[in-house]
Design a protein around this motif. Structure first.
Motif, PDB file in Angstrom:
ATOM      1  N   THR A  31     -11.846  11.553  10.767  1.00 53.76           N
ATOM      2  CA  THR A  31     -11.130  10.414  11.345  1.00 53.76           C
ATOM      3  C   THR A  31     -10.339   9.681  10.274  1.00 53.76           C
ATOM      4  N   VAL A  32     -10.950   9.446   9.135  1.00 57.17           N
ATOM      5  CA  VAL A  32     -10.241   8.789   8.033  1.00 57.17           C
ATOM      6  C   VAL A  32      -9.064   9.652   7.591  1.00 57.17           C
ATOM      7  N   GLY A  33      -9.276  10.960   7.464  1.00 53.59           N
ATOM      8  CA  GLY A  33      -8.198  11.861   7.059  1.00 53.59           C
ATOM      9  C   GLY A  33      -7.025  11.834   8.020  1.00 53.59           C
ATOM     10  N   ARG A  34      -7.315  11.834   9.309  1.00 51.93           N
ATOM     11  CA  ARG A  34      -6.248  11.816  10.322  1.00 51.93           C
ATOM     12  C   ARG A  34      -5.422  10.526  10.223  1.00 51.93           C
ATOM     13  N   HIS A  35      -6.094   9.402  10.114  1.00 52.34           N
ATOM     14  CA  HIS A  35      -5.375   8.125  10.003  1.00 52.34           C
ATOM     15  C   HIS A  35      -4.652   8.006   8.663  1.00 52.34           C
ATOM     16  N   ALA A  36      -5.247   8.524   7.617  1.00 47.17           N
ATOM     17  CA  ALA A  36      -4.616   8.456   6.299  1.00 47.17           C
ATOM     18  C   ALA A  36      -3.347   9.310   6.247  1.00 47.17           C
ATOM     19  N   ARG A  37      -3.397  10.496   6.844  1.00 48.54           N
ATOM     20  CA  ARG A  37      -2.193  11.350   6.869  1.00 48.54           C
ATOM     21  C   ARG A  37      -1.061  10.663   7.624  1.00 48.54           C
ATOM     22  N   ALA A  38      -1.393   9.958   8.708  1.00 44.08           N
ATOM     23  CA  ALA A  38      -0.369   9.237   9.470  1.00 44.08           C
ATOM     24  C   ALA A  38       0.261   8.125   8.636  1.00 44.08           C
TER      25      ALA A  38
END
Length: 85
Positions: A31-38
């Motif tokens: 979840t953190v990775g997905r939001h961070a990539r955005a």
């Protein structure tokens, strides 16, 4: 000041806060990775301390640790440890 970067960081934190209320710990890295990539980040690693506060351990998702990531880091006498403290 980079307005786009700041807006992306705010959107990332807002999204994480919204998603975190019912999130299982196992889902946190993805979840953190997905939001961070955005928000434009390319690599995010989350470390948690052991109960004795002697070392930091990489929290991994279902895909395991990213290549080259250190799985464990000493707290005492290290830069990551000072950042944690």
């Amino acid at each position: 000041m980079d307005v786009d970067r700041d807006a992306g960081a705010r959107a990332m934190l807002t999204g994480l806060l919204d998603a975190s209320h019912l999130m299982l710990l196992d889902a946190l890295p993805d979840t953190v990775g997905r939001h961070a990539r955005a928000a434009g980040f390319t690599d995010v690693r989350i470390y948690v301390a052991d109960l004795g506060h002697r070392s930091l351990h990489l929290l991994t998702g279902p895909d395991g640790a990213p290549q080259g990531a250190e799985k464990g880091l000493r707290i005492e006498g290290t830069s990551p440890g000072r950042a944690y403290q």
